[in-house]
Write a protein that holds these residues in place. Structure first.
Motif, mmCIF file in Angstrom:
data_model
loop_
_atom_site.group_PDB
_atom_site.id
_atom_site.type_symbol
_atom_site.label_atom_id
_atom_site.label_comp_id
_atom_site.label_asym_id
_atom_site.label_seq_id
_atom_site.Cartn_x
_atom_site.Cartn_y
_atom_site.Cartn_z
ATOM 1 N N GLY A 54 38.036 35.363 31.670
ATOM 2 C CA GLY A 54 36.855 36.217 31.802
ATOM 3 C C GLY A 54 36.887 36.900 33.143
ATOM 4 O O GLY A 54 37.899 37.500 33.531
ATOM 5 N N ASP A 55 35.781 36.806 33.889
ATOM 6 C CA ASP A 55 35.734 37.416 35.218
ATOM 7 C C ASP A 55 35.972 36.395 36.322
ATOM 8 O O ASP A 55 35.657 36.635 37.484
ATOM 9 C CB ASP A 55 34.391 38.129 35.430
ATOM 10 C CG ASP A 55 33.195 37.181 35.337
ATOM 11 O OD1 ASP A 55 33.386 35.990 35.006
ATOM 12 O OD2 ASP A 55 32.058 37.644 35.590
ATOM 13 N N GLU A 56 36.539 35.243 35.959
ATOM 14 C CA GLU A 56 36.847 34.193 36.923
ATOM 15 C C GLU A 56 38.356 34.021 37.040
ATOM 16 O O GLU A 56 39.079 34.138 36.057
ATOM 17 C CB GLU A 56 36.231 32.864 36.488
ATOM 18 C CG GLU A 56 34.726 32.890 36.320
ATOM 19 C CD GLU A 56 34.202 31.602 35.711
ATOM 20 O OE1 GLU A 56 32.989 31.378 35.786
ATOM 21 O OE2 GLU A 56 35.012 30.813 35.146
ATOM 22 N N LEU A 57 38.808 33.725 38.250
ATOM 23 C CA LEU A 57 40.215 33.460 38.487
ATOM 24 C C LEU A 57 40.394 31.950 38.612
ATOM 25 O O LEU A 57 39.805 31.314 39.495
ATOM 26 C CB LEU A 57 40.686 34.167 39.757
ATOM 27 C CG LEU A 57 42.199 34.266 39.997
ATOM 28 C CD1 LEU A 57 42.875 35.010 38.856
ATOM 29 C CD2 LEU A 57 42.473 34.961 41.331
ATOM 30 N N HIS A 58 41.196 31.365 37.724
ATOM 31 C CA HIS A 58 41.366 29.913 37.679
ATOM 32 C C HIS A 58 42.720 29.521 38.265
ATOM 33 O O HIS A 58 43.764 30.010 37.820
ATOM 34 C CB HIS A 58 41.287 29.408 36.237
ATOM 35 C CG HIS A 58 39.898 29.419 35.676
ATOM 36 N ND1 HIS A 58 39.312 28.311 35.097
ATOM 37 C CD2 HIS A 58 38.969 30.401 35.619
ATOM 38 C CE1 HIS A 58 38.096 28.611 34.696
ATOM 39 N NE2 HIS A 58 37.857 29.880 34.998
ATOM 40 N N ALA A 59 42.676 28.626 39.247
ATOM 41 C CA ALA A 59 43.897 28.043 39.822
ATOM 42 C C ALA A 59 44.019 26.611 39.326
ATOM 43 O O ALA A 59 43.056 25.838 39.399
ATOM 44 C CB ALA A 59 43.842 28.070 41.342
ATOM 45 N N THR A 60 45.189 26.258 38.808
ATOM 46 C CA THR A 60 45.401 24.894 38.336
ATOM 47 C C THR A 60 46.655 24.306 38.967
ATOM 48 O O THR A 60 47.539 25.033 39.422
ATOM 49 C CB THR A 60 45.552 24.835 36.796
ATOM 50 O OG1 THR A 60 46.789 25.471 36.426
ATOM 51 C CG2 THR A 60 44.403 25.538 36.102
ATOM 52 N N HIS A 61 46.700 22.985 38.992
ATOM 53 C CA HIS A 61 47.870 22.288 39.519
ATOM 54 C C HIS A 61 48.058 21.002 38.738
ATOM 55 O O HIS A 61 47.156 20.555 38.012
ATOM 56 C CB HIS A 61 47.684 21.989 41.005
ATOM 57 C CG HIS A 61 48.955 21.641 41.715
ATOM 58 N ND1 HIS A 61 50.030 22.492 41.777
ATOM 59 C CD2 HIS A 61 49.333 20.517 42.380
ATOM 60 C CE1 HIS A 61 51.011 21.913 42.461
ATOM 61 N NE2 HIS A 61 50.610 20.718 42.832
ATOM 62 N N THR A 62 49.223 20.386 38.876
ATOM 63 C CA THR A 62 49.510 19.153 38.148
ATOM 64 C C THR A 62 48.936 17.924 38.847
ATOM 65 O O THR A 62 48.880 16.852 38.253
ATOM 66 C CB THR A 62 51.028 18.968 37.977
ATOM 67 O OG1 THR A 62 51.651 19.090 39.263
ATOM 68 C CG2 THR A 62 51.598 20.026 37.044
#
Length: 292
Positions: free
Chosen positions: A123-131
């Motif tokens: 959407g209008d959000e930027l998602h950062a993910t990690h293990t």
């Protein structure tokens, strides 16, 4: 835990971290309120303890929604951070992340562990993910034994960026997360990344006083800026939130503080000098478990 022990612990607590753990505080809060709420607890001081718990929970909530260069960053679970705010700046961070992820030399493939596993729009959000679990450095204060290896990781990160031809230009407590379980770091935002020698267009507004004066005189991406910001971040972690550091000589190793408040200009030379200093100060490297 019995009600009387819980009540005494809350009454004696001087800071939220003595009552709550970062990643379980919401469940802990509910459990403690059920025990201490005046409707069910008649012990003297229960009402005041509940008020204290409420204040501490508000503080803990603030650790999970932080002010970021583009707007806000929210820690939604152990492995996910959500960025909201200026869409153009968020897109710039994403573009710069993708630029780094396209590097395929051996060094760059190794340093991908210092970057989010994924950074993508939802959407209008930027998602950062990690293990692994990500903990932003904001509001964190640590003993010098931990700050020392954290700064080593930051120096390694900026040395790789400089080798690859880039300056990050935004190293600070919100852009760097520690990974406690692996003694690693992850850089989660790239708003100000520039080719070395390139003209600077943006800076981290919250930390303008952390940038060396040459930043404003030359307006050019140079290694000195990243090294200086990394040093300031280390001073912040040692307890001087101004990033200046002189007052820390009373509580920390003076040689370490002298190094942190001295300008450094070359990434690899600085990292080499720093590692030799750590050996002088602490001797043979030891593993220090980080509990956050």
């Amino acid at each position: 835990m019995t009600v009387d022990i819980l009540l005494r612990n809350v009454q004696n607590a001087a800071q939220p971290e003595e009552i709550f753990t970062r990643m379980a505080y919401k469940k802990e809060y509910i459990a403690y309120i059920k025990l201490l709420h005046p409707d069910v607890c008649a012990l003297p001081g229960a009402t005041e303890a509940v008020e204290k718990l409420n204040a501490y929970k508000t503080y803990m909530d603030g650790l999970f929604t932080l002010e970021d260069d583009a707007g806000t960053m929210q820690i939604v679970d152990n492995q996910t951070i959500v960025f909201k705010g200026d869409q153009a700046l968020l897109q710039k961070s994403l573009d710069n992340y993708n630029r780094l992820m396209r590097l395929t030399d051996a060094s760059s493939l190794h340093f991908r562990q210092y970057l989010p596993k994924t950074l993508a729009w939802q959407g209008d959000e930027l998602h950062a993910t990690h293990t692994h679990r990500l903990v932003p450095l904001t509001h964190v204060t640590l003993p010098q034994e931990h700050v020392s290896w954290l700064l080593s990781r930051m120096f390694e990160l900026v040395a790789w960026l400089h080798q690859s031809g880039f300056g990050h230009i935004g190293i600070h407590p919100e852009s760097i997360c520690v990974v406690p379980e692996t003694h690693g770091i992850v850089c989660v935002s790239f708003y100000h990344l520039k080719p070395l020698g390139g003209k600077l267009e943006t800076l981290a507004g919250k930390y303008l006083d952390w940038y060396p004066q040459i930043t404003f005189d030359k307006k050019q991406a140079i290694p000195y800026i990243d090294l200086s910001l990394a040093q300031r971040t280390a001073l912040y972690l040692l307890g001087d939130k101004s990033g200046n550091g002189v007052k820390l000589k009373r509580t920390c190793n003076e040689q370490l503080i002298d190094f942190l408040i001295t300008p450094h200009y070359d990434s690899y030379a600085t990292y080499d000098e720093y590692r030799k200093l750590l050996k002088i100060i602490f001797g043979k490297p030891k593993f220090h478990e980080l509990k956050l």
